[in-house]
Scaffold this motif. Structure first.
Motif, mmCIF file in Angstrom:
data_model
loop_
_atom_site.group_PDB
_atom_site.id
_atom_site.type_symbol
_atom_site.label_atom_id
_atom_site.label_comp_id
_atom_site.label_asym_id
_atom_site.label_seq_id
_atom_site.Cartn_x
_atom_site.Cartn_y
_atom_site.Cartn_z
ATOM 1 N N ASN A 83 19.558 21.340 -17.499
ATOM 2 C CA ASN A 83 18.662 20.286 -17.992
ATOM 3 C C ASN A 83 18.426 19.203 -16.955
ATOM 4 O OD1 ASN A 83 17.963 21.170 -20.466
ATOM 5 N ND2 ASN A 83 19.788 20.325 -21.483
ATOM 6 N N ARG A 84 19.517 18.807 -16.306
ATOM 7 C CA ARG A 84 19.398 17.686 -15.369
ATOM 8 C C ARG A 84 18.804 18.125 -14.022
ATOM 9 N NH1 ARG A 84 24.831 14.328 -15.239
ATOM 10 N NH2 ARG A 84 23.499 12.914 -14.054
ATOM 11 N N SER A 85 19.078 19.370 -13.610
ATOM 12 C CA SER A 85 18.646 19.789 -12.264
ATOM 13 C C SER A 85 17.280 20.479 -12.266
ATOM 14 C CB SER A 85 19.671 20.763 -11.685
ATOM 15 O OG SER A 85 19.672 21.967 -12.436
ATOM 16 N N GLU A 140 23.899 21.570 -19.525
ATOM 17 C CA GLU A 140 23.733 20.195 -19.055
ATOM 18 C C GLU A 140 23.250 20.197 -17.591
ATOM 19 O OE1 GLU A 140 27.120 17.722 -20.312
ATOM 20 O OE2 GLU A 140 26.941 16.817 -18.324
ATOM 21 N N LEU A 172 24.753 17.847 -8.571
ATOM 22 C CA LEU A 172 24.970 18.216 -9.973
ATOM 23 C C LEU A 172 25.883 19.440 -10.089
ATOM 24 C CD1 LEU A 172 21.366 17.587 -11.352
ATOM 25 C CD2 LEU A 172 23.400 16.173 -11.716
#
Lengths: 170, 190
Positions: free
Chosen positions: A31-33, A28, A125
């Motif tokens: 994916n986001r960073s 997760e 994050l």
């Protein structure tokens, strides 16, 4: 790890569920960073879970050096009257950077990312990922690792035999 | 020692300890140069400008899967010079076994003993003792002229009667025998 646990050889034992949960948290995060690699490791230099571009990097050496980085800067922290080790270490390269953040007193996350990704994004994050892993760790129990289940007599015999063969073949 | 149940891997940490210029890095360099590259990692050396170990050397050995499980060995050296005592303390953390590399030269008598005492002190700080940890002695530089006899070294350093190996690490003599010895002792004790 507190001294009593260390003396009894007790350490956190990650169940398959907890491994999967950490994998999920790191995926997760990646994916986001848009970071390239994330390693959750212990401060003795052992990688526990790694995700991302692991195939192209020497994970064991990276983790050993990162643990050493924490240890060396802990002495710096001491010298400037900081009570514990530094919680975050950041190294900026020409194209790639690394960000290390401690997870409690025994673990850390090593993140490798492109320089074009803003450090602030990584920091925020990573902070969420650390919080989630800390919550998970609190639910795990410290116990003596059942090494005998892993290393039976036959395994030990084959291991020394295999080492002999590798040495003879040199 | 670290067990990764998911990947079915077990990792052991072996430390090469001893006085400065005793041949710890030479041991790792020889292993690195003479082992099949498929079985070992790159040798990581953190050295000063004058080629002395600053922080540690690191080499990983991996000898394939056994009964579906993968053992790995992380070999570290420590900087022998007295003033790097903090680095030694840190690298020693979580050690599963130790190779104590002795410089056999008579002139290094005091340094050998001081390094062994330093090791014992640091282990005690980590709630461990030399009596309970698997360790071996390597008497290195046996090719030099002004050296102590093995009997004399045994009397001074081997107070726990641990296995000992004679070596000339620069030529590879005794290097693999020492590694094999410490691994054997380690897997017997875990």
């Amino acid at each position: 790890m507190d001294l009593e646990n260390r003396k009894n050889g007790k350490r956190l034992v990650f169940s398959e569920d907890s491994f999967q949960r950490i994998i999920q948290i790191l995926d997760e995060f990646l994916n986001r960073s848009q970071a390239r690699l994330a390693i959750f490791a212990d401060l003795n230099g052992y990688p526990v879970v790694y995700r991302g571009e692991a195939d192209t990097m020497d994970i064991s050496s990276l983790t050993a050096l990162a643990a050493g980085d924490f240890a060396a800067t802990a002495e710096m922290a001491n010298l400037i009257s900081e009570e514990s080790h530094f919680r975050f270490l950041y190294h900026e390269g020409v194209s790639r950077c690394s960000y290390l953040c401690s997870v409690g007193n025994e673990y850390f996350i090593l993140i490798v990312f492109e320089k074009k990704v803003a450090l602030g994004v990584i920091r925020v994050l990573a902070h969420y990922a650390v919080e989630k892993i800390l919550q998970l760790i609190q639910t795990l129990k410290k116990q003596s690792e059942e090494t005998k289940k892993f290393l039976d007599f036959e395994f030990r015999d084959i291991l020394t035999q295999r080492l002999d063969e590798s040495i003879r073949a040199r | 020692m670290h067990i990764d149940w998911l990947r079915q891997e077990i990792i052991f940490k072996i430390i090469y300890y001893g006085p400065g210029l005793g041949g710890k890095t030479t041991n790792l360099e020889y292993i690195h140069a003479h082992l099949d590259p498929k079985l070992r990692s790159k040798l990581i050396s953190l050295k000063t400008r004058d080629e002395r170990t600053l922080y540690f050397d690191f080499l990983e050995l991996s000898i394939g899967r056994i009964k579906g499980k993968k053992p790995r060995f992380h070999l570290y050296t420590i900087p022998g010079q007295q003033y790097y005592h903090m680095s030694r303390k840190i690298v020693l953390r979580g050690a599963d076994a130790i190779v104590f590399v002795v410089d056999s030269q008579k002139a290094r008598r005091v340094e050998n003993l001081a390094a062994l005492m330093d090791l014992e002190t640091k282990l005690i700080q980590q709630q461990k003792t030399l009596a309970e940890l698997p360790w071996v002695l390597q008497y290195n530089k046996r090719d030099l002229t002004d050296i102590e006899s093995v009997a004399a070294l045994q009397g001074k350093l081997n107070f726990l009667s641990v296995p000992h190996y004679e070596a000339v690490a620069s030529q590879g003599v005794g290097v693999f025998e020492t590694l094999r010895g410490v691994v054997q002792l380690l897997v017997q004790k875990v």
